[in-house]
Design a protein around this motif. Structure first.
Motif, PDB file in Angstrom:
ATOM      1  N   GLU A 121      45.176  29.679 119.867  1.00  0.00           N
ATOM      2  CA  GLU A 121      44.168  30.188 121.152  1.00  0.00           C
ATOM      3  C   GLU A 121      43.480  31.432 120.924  1.00  0.00           C
ATOM      4  OE1 GLU A 121      45.105  30.991 125.612  1.00  0.00           O
ATOM      5  OE2 GLU A 121      46.379  29.583 124.894  1.00  0.00           O
ATOM      6  N   LYS A 122      44.071  32.554 120.051  1.00  0.00           N
ATOM      7  CA  LYS A 122      43.320  33.468 120.213  1.00  0.00           C
ATOM      8  C   LYS A 122      42.249  33.410 119.006  1.00  0.00           C
ATOM      9  CE  LYS A 122      44.248  38.296 118.377  1.00  0.00           C
ATOM     10  NZ  LYS A 122      45.432  39.394 118.055  1.00  0.00           N
ATOM     11  N   LYS A 123      42.463  32.822 118.056  1.00  0.00           N
ATOM     12  CA  LYS A 123      41.275  32.702 117.276  1.00  0.00           C
ATOM     13  C   LYS A 123      40.151  31.696 117.628  1.00  0.00           C
ATOM     14  CE  LYS A 123      43.945  33.227 112.792  1.00  0.00           C
ATOM     15  NZ  LYS A 123      44.100  32.463 111.504  1.00  0.00           N
ATOM     16  N   ILE A 124      40.573  30.725 118.271  1.00  0.00           N
ATOM     17  CA  ILE A 124      39.460  29.992 119.004  1.00  0.00           C
ATOM     18  C   ILE A 124      38.822  30.658 120.085  1.00  0.00           C
ATOM     19  CG2 ILE A 124      39.228  28.091 120.521  1.00  0.00           C
ATOM     20  CD1 ILE A 124      41.362  26.405 118.889  1.00  0.00           C
ATOM     21  N   ARG A 125      39.464  31.558 120.795  1.00  0.00           N
ATOM     22  CA  ARG A 125      38.891  32.330 121.870  1.00  0.00           C
ATOM     23  C   ARG A 125      37.805  33.152 121.182  1.00  0.00           C
ATOM     24  NH1 ARG A 125      40.205  31.197 126.972  1.00  0.00           N
ATOM     25  NH2 ARG A 125      42.098  30.620 127.392  1.00  0.00           N
ATOM     26  N   ALA A 126      38.340  33.898 120.398  1.00  0.00           N
ATOM     27  CA  ALA A 126      37.319  34.846 119.560  1.00  0.00           C
ATOM     28  C   ALA A 126      35.996  34.390 118.815  1.00  0.00           C
ATOM     29  CB  ALA A 126      38.177  35.649 118.578  1.00  0.00           C
ATOM     30  N   GLU A 127      36.236  33.074 118.457  1.00  0.00           N
ATOM     31  CA  GLU A 127      35.103  32.462 117.539  1.00  0.00           C
ATOM     32  C   GLU A 127      34.234  31.749 118.498  1.00  0.00           C
ATOM     33  OE1 GLU A 127      32.876  31.451 114.582  1.00  0.00           O
ATOM     34  OE2 GLU A 127      34.671  32.773 114.295  1.00  0.00           O
ATOM     35  N   PHE A 128      34.770  30.900 119.687  1.00  0.00           N
ATOM     36  CA  PHE A 128      33.997  30.147 120.203  1.00  0.00           C
ATOM     37  C   PHE A 128      33.474  30.330 121.652  1.00  0.00           C
ATOM     38  CE2 PHE A 128      36.018  27.691 116.907  1.00  0.00           C
ATOM     39  CZ  PHE A 128      34.964  27.004 116.399  1.00  0.00           C
ATOM     40  N   ASN A 129      34.177  31.712 122.133  1.00  0.00           N
ATOM     41  CA  ASN A 129      33.862  31.978 123.629  1.00  0.00           C
ATOM     42  C   ASN A 129      33.827  30.774 124.523  1.00  0.00           C
ATOM     43  OD1 ASN A 129      33.523  34.021 125.514  1.00  0.00           O
ATOM     44  ND2 ASN A 129      31.290  33.701 125.503  1.00  0.00           N
ATOM     45  N   PRO A 130      35.141  30.138 124.584  1.00  0.00           N
ATOM     46  CA  PRO A 130      34.965  28.907 125.352  1.00  0.00           C
ATOM     47  C   PRO A 130      34.822  29.057 127.002  1.00  0.00           C
ATOM     48  CG  PRO A 130      37.408  29.379 124.779  1.00  0.00           C
ATOM     49  CD  PRO A 130      36.303  30.533 123.955  1.00  0.00           C
ATOM     50  N   LEU A 131      34.327  27.961 127.689  1.00  0.00           N
ATOM     51  CA  LEU A 131      34.319  28.051 128.883  1.00  0.00           C
ATOM     52  C   LEU A 131      35.581  27.201 129.430  1.00  0.00           C
ATOM     53  CD1 LEU A 131      31.038  27.181 128.010  1.00  0.00           C
ATOM     54  CD2 LEU A 131      31.112  28.262 130.455  1.00  0.00           C
ATOM     55  N   TYR A 132      36.229  26.617 128.751  1.00  0.00           N
ATOM     56  CA  TYR A 132      37.563  26.121 128.871  1.00  0.00           C
ATOM     57  C   TYR A 132      38.234  25.987 127.397  1.00  0.00           C
ATOM     58  CZ  TYR A 132      40.886  22.835 130.153  1.00  0.00           C
ATOM     59  OH  TYR A 132      42.278  22.107 130.621  1.00  0.00           O
ATOM     60  N   LEU A 133      39.313  25.954 127.592  1.00  0.00           N
ATOM     61  CA  LEU A 133      40.161  26.090 126.463  1.00  0.00           C
ATOM     62  C   LEU A 133      41.700  25.538 126.752  1.00  0.00           C
ATOM     63  CD1 LEU A 133      41.119  26.094 123.228  1.00  0.00           C
ATOM     64  CD2 LEU A 133      41.485  28.519 123.647  1.00  0.00           C
ATOM     65  N   ASP A 134      42.295  24.568 126.187  1.00  0.00           N
ATOM     66  CA  ASP A 134      43.817  24.265 126.217  1.00  0.00           C
ATOM     67  C   ASP A 134      44.278  23.879 125.040  1.00  0.00           C
ATOM     68  OD1 ASP A 134      46.294  23.859 127.470  1.00  0.00           O
ATOM     69  OD2 ASP A 134      45.320  21.819 128.274  1.00  0.00           O
ATOM     70  N   VAL A 135      45.285  24.714 124.510  1.00  0.00           N
ATOM     71  CA  VAL A 135      45.895  24.503 123.402  1.00  0.00           C
ATOM     72  C   VAL A 135      47.564  23.912 123.568  1.00  0.00           C
ATOM     73  CG1 VAL A 135      46.678  25.359 121.141  1.00  0.00           C
ATOM     74  CG2 VAL A 135      44.750  26.247 122.102  1.00  0.00           C
ATOM     75  N   VAL A 136      47.564  22.733 123.465  1.00  0.00           N
ATOM     76  CA  VAL A 136      48.995  21.944 123.921  1.00  0.00           C
ATOM     77  C   VAL A 136      49.937  21.775 122.611  1.00  0.00           C
ATOM     78  CG1 VAL A 136      49.960  20.079 125.022  1.00  0.00           C
ATOM     79  CG2 VAL A 136      47.650  20.890 125.904  1.00  0.00           C
ATOM     80  N   ASP A 137      50.954  22.186 122.809  1.00  0.00           N
ATOM     81  CA  ASP A 137      51.815  21.897 121.680  1.00  0.00           C
ATOM     82  C   ASP A 137      52.641  20.778 122.060  1.00  0.00           C
ATOM     83  OD1 ASP A 137      54.003  21.777 119.845  1.00  0.00           O
ATOM     84  OD2 ASP A 137      54.749  23.717 120.354  1.00  0.00           O
ATOM     85  N   GLU A 138      52.400  19.496 121.032  1.00  0.00           N
ATOM     86  CA  GLU A 138      52.797  18.412 121.381  1.00  0.00           C
ATOM     87  C   GLU A 138      53.973  17.778 120.195  1.00  0.00           C
ATOM     88  OE1 GLU A 138      49.095  15.715 123.200  1.00  0.00           O
ATOM     89  OE2 GLU A 138      49.257  16.019 120.859  1.00  0.00           O
TER      90      GLU A 138
END
Length: 106
Positions: free
Chosen positions: A8-25
């Motif tokens: 989540e931290k890496k994706i937020r830093a790189e993509f500046n998401p409007l929505y992000l959900d990281v689900v551990d399946e």
């Protein structure tokens, strides 16, 4: 830091998401308890405008290269532009079932 939090931290830093959900399946698969090895990522970003799905996935794989080379066994990616996300009405498909039948060896 847990693997999900790293992702989540890496994706937020790189993509500046409007929505992000990281689900551990991981609990849906044949892995030992507490292994963080199977994830679903729902990512909505303006960065994906004019990008095909293949390039979107390549970009995410590049950011998560370290995790994918380690314990992460599966990563279901759902990458959208804001317009695509609105058209889906915030509905994300389920991840496919894992094909692994035996215990995973690390």
């Amino acid at each position: 830091m847990m693997i999900r939090e790293q992702i989540e931290k890496k994706i937020r830093a790189e993509f500046n998401p409007l929505y992000l959900d990281v689900v551990d399946e991981s609990d849906r698969h044949n892995v030992p308890m507490s292994y963080e090895s199977h994830f679903k990522v729902i990512l909505v970003s303006d960065r994906f405008n004019d990008e095909c799905i293949l390039n979107r996935h390549r970009a995410v794989y590049g950011v998560l290269e370290e995790e994918l080379a380690g314990i992460v066994h599966a990563l279901a990616l759902h990458t959208y532009t804001v317009r695509e996300w609105k058209e889906l009405h915030d509905i994300v498909p389920d991840s496919p079932p894992c094909r692994g039948t035996g215990p995973m060896v690390y």
